[in-house]
Design an enzyme around this catalytic site. Structure first.
Site, PDB file in Angstrom:
ATOM      1  N   TRP A 132      37.402  48.956  33.433  1.00  0.00           N
ATOM      2  CA  TRP A 132      37.805  47.545  33.415  1.00  0.00           C
ATOM      3  C   TRP A 132      37.207  46.941  32.137  1.00  0.00           C
ATOM      4  O   TRP A 132      35.978  47.016  31.933  1.00  0.00           O
ATOM      5  CB  TRP A 132      37.228  46.872  34.663  1.00  0.00           C
ATOM      6  CG  TRP A 132      37.579  45.430  34.845  1.00  0.00           C
ATOM      7  CD1 TRP A 132      38.799  44.851  34.699  1.00  0.00           C
ATOM      8  CD2 TRP A 132      36.682  44.388  35.243  1.00  0.00           C
ATOM      9  NE1 TRP A 132      38.725  43.523  34.994  1.00  0.00           N
ATOM     10  CE2 TRP A 132      37.444  43.206  35.325  1.00  0.00           C
ATOM     11  CE3 TRP A 132      35.325  44.329  35.547  1.00  0.00           C
ATOM     12  CZ2 TRP A 132      36.892  41.984  35.688  1.00  0.00           C
ATOM     13  CZ3 TRP A 132      34.764  43.124  35.913  1.00  0.00           C
ATOM     14  CH2 TRP A 132      35.549  41.959  35.990  1.00  0.00           C
ATOM     15  N   ASP A 213      30.455  49.243  41.141  1.00  0.00           N
ATOM     16  CA  ASP A 213      31.314  48.063  41.071  1.00  0.00           C
ATOM     17  C   ASP A 213      32.506  48.294  41.984  1.00  0.00           C
ATOM     18  O   ASP A 213      33.399  49.076  41.672  1.00  0.00           O
ATOM     19  CB  ASP A 213      31.772  47.817  39.627  1.00  0.00           C
ATOM     20  CG  ASP A 213      32.671  46.588  39.535  1.00  0.00           C
ATOM     21  OD1 ASP A 213      32.690  45.795  40.506  1.00  0.00           O
ATOM     22  OD2 ASP A 213      33.340  46.416  38.506  1.00  0.00           O
ATOM     23  N   LYS A 249      40.686  41.137  46.040  1.00  0.00           N
ATOM     24  CA  LYS A 249      41.885  41.918  46.355  1.00  0.00           C
ATOM     25  C   LYS A 249      42.024  42.136  47.852  1.00  0.00           C
ATOM     26  O   LYS A 249      43.109  42.016  48.401  1.00  0.00           O
ATOM     27  CB  LYS A 249      41.829  43.288  45.680  1.00  0.00           C
ATOM     28  CG  LYS A 249      41.215  43.292  44.315  1.00  0.00           C
ATOM     29  CD  LYS A 249      42.187  43.017  43.212  1.00  0.00           C
ATOM     30  CE  LYS A 249      41.403  42.567  41.993  1.00  0.00           C
ATOM     31  NZ  LYS A 249      42.116  42.579  40.764  1.00  0.00           N
TER      32      LYS A 249
END
Ligand code: PMP
Length: 405
Positions: A132, A213, A249
């Site tokens: 990311w 993460d 999400k």
């Protein structure tokens, strides 16, 4: 003076979203966005979130007072259980401290800031190549050097496990190793349970510090415990580690910024005192940056996490999202194969989670955008959630054309 501030480039993802919005074609397809869409390409408010919202609206006791510095306790405690397992040895030993953050980004930032101030090992974080993109900025901003380990094999479009383990072995002792526990962004490629075990061995040998993460728990397999199994395995193995947890999400709470940061101490006689000291420092960092976290998203998540019936409905909603994404993977692969698109396409169904790394080249990506109004990031990453039964034929045929040329 203003002329000393250089112009920064636009964030590539938000630039892509702008280009998509400006395209007048009725056939345009957005495969850039990292957010779930239903089969009509619309954002989906989870039915369980609507229910929680109704419950909150009808609660006359609620007000708009500040949350505590570390956030809403009924939220952070359940968030920790969700990540670590309700029966986690670390929770039983009181070796965990949790802070509510500005979604996953804020959790990664708080962890980075904490390590920049207090980590006594090698203050370099090793991130996957690719990762990311924001990881680079977040760690750079707090003065932690960012290095990379290989992750994605262009040949197999799967995990470059040899490259990954070689780089983590070669890193100076006590480096920080950033890991995505499930649904790796951007590749959709995860280590197997056996590979996680091997990674744990190397990370222990080198005395590295694991930084997980986790932005997609429940989104990868539809099974919350399974998607957290890498984190739980490392905790069982007795590592001191941190976890950044996002509810963007899995609850569809993107803009509400609900997240959590967890510090897990290693098992030791004085572990609870260590964690108390860590918590005191995290509170000061949090206070100086945001004072206290926002209420609404955490209240929604907390309402669901604390009610067994709503929790079961949430799991059902998660299966709806992950199930639709898996269906789209199968459909895209089989259509590309039916069209005899050059190359192999098994990676589309092998990869999991929100994204797929298609292997499309930048010129192919640009052609898809300019000639077929299909928008994806330049590295060939597509968001599976942007596909639906109405646009999948158009997308498969367009890919067939640009790959076949
Ligand atoms: N980490 C990873 C790997 C991500 O993909 C994301 C979302 N794109 C995040 C963290 C943070 O997202 P948010 O701040 O919206 O929770």
């Amino acid at each position: 003076p203003p002329d000393t501030v250089p112009q920064a480039p636009e964030d590539p993802l938000f630039g892509l979203a702008r280009a998509y919005k400006a395209d007048p074609s009725p056939n345009k397809v957005d495969l850039g966005i990292g957010a779930y869409r239903d089969n009509n390409a619309k954002p989906w408010v989870l039915p369980v979130v609507k229910k929680a919202d109704d419950i909150l609206r009808n609660n006359p006791e609620l007000n708009h007072e500040y949350a505590p510095i570390a956030g809403i306790e009924s939220f952070t405690s359940k968030a920790a259980e969700l990540m670590l397992g309700a029966d986690s040895p670390a929770l039983a030993d009181r070796r965990v401290t949790s802070v509510q953050t500005i979604s996953g980004t804020g959790a990664v930032h708080l962890g980075a800031l904490f390590l920049a101030k207090f980590y006594k090992g090698n203050r370099t974080v090793y991130v996957s190549n690719p990762t990311w993109a924001n990881h680079h900025q977040i760690f750079n901003n707090v003065g932690i050097t960012v290095a990379q380990y290989p992750y994605f094999s262009k040949e197999t479009r799967g995990l470059d496990f040899e490259g990954m383990t070689a780089a983590i072995s070669a890193a100076p002792e006590r480096s920080i190793i950033l890991l995505h526990p499930c649904a790796h962004n951007p590749t959709g490629v995860d280590p197997t349970p056996d590979q996680w075990k091997q990674l744990a061995v190397i990370i222990r040998e080198k005395k590295h510090f694991p930084f997980f993460d986790c932005a997609y728990q429940g989104f990868a397999s539809g099974d919350l415990a399974r998607d957290a199994s890498a984190v739980r395995y490392f905790v069982e193995q007795g590592f001191e580690l941190v976890v950044a947890q996002s509810f963007a999400k899995n609850f569809g709470l993107y803009g509400e910024r609900a997240g959590c940061f967890h510090f897990v101490g290693a098992p030791a006689a004085d572990a609870a005192e260590t964690v108390t000291r860590v918590a005191s420092q995290l509170a000061i960092l949090q206070r100086s940056e945001i004072s206290n976290p926002p209420l609404y998203g955490a209240r929604i998540a907390s309402t669901v996490l604390n009610d067994p019936q709503l929790f079961a409905e949430w799991e059902e909603n998660l299966r709806t999202m992950s199930g639709r994404i898996i269906d789209m993977r199968k459909a895209l692969r089989s259509k590309l194969e039916e069209l005899e698109t050059p190359g192999t396409w098994n990676h589309i169904t092998d990869q999991i989670g929100m994204f797929s790394f298609t292997g499309l080249t930048e010129p192919q990506v640009m052609k898809l955008r300019e000639e077929y109004h299909i928008y994806m990031t330049k590295n060939g990453r597509i968001s599976m959630a942007g596909l639906n039964t109405h646009n999948i034929d158009h997308v498969a045929q367009a890919i067939r054309k640009v790959v076949g040329e």
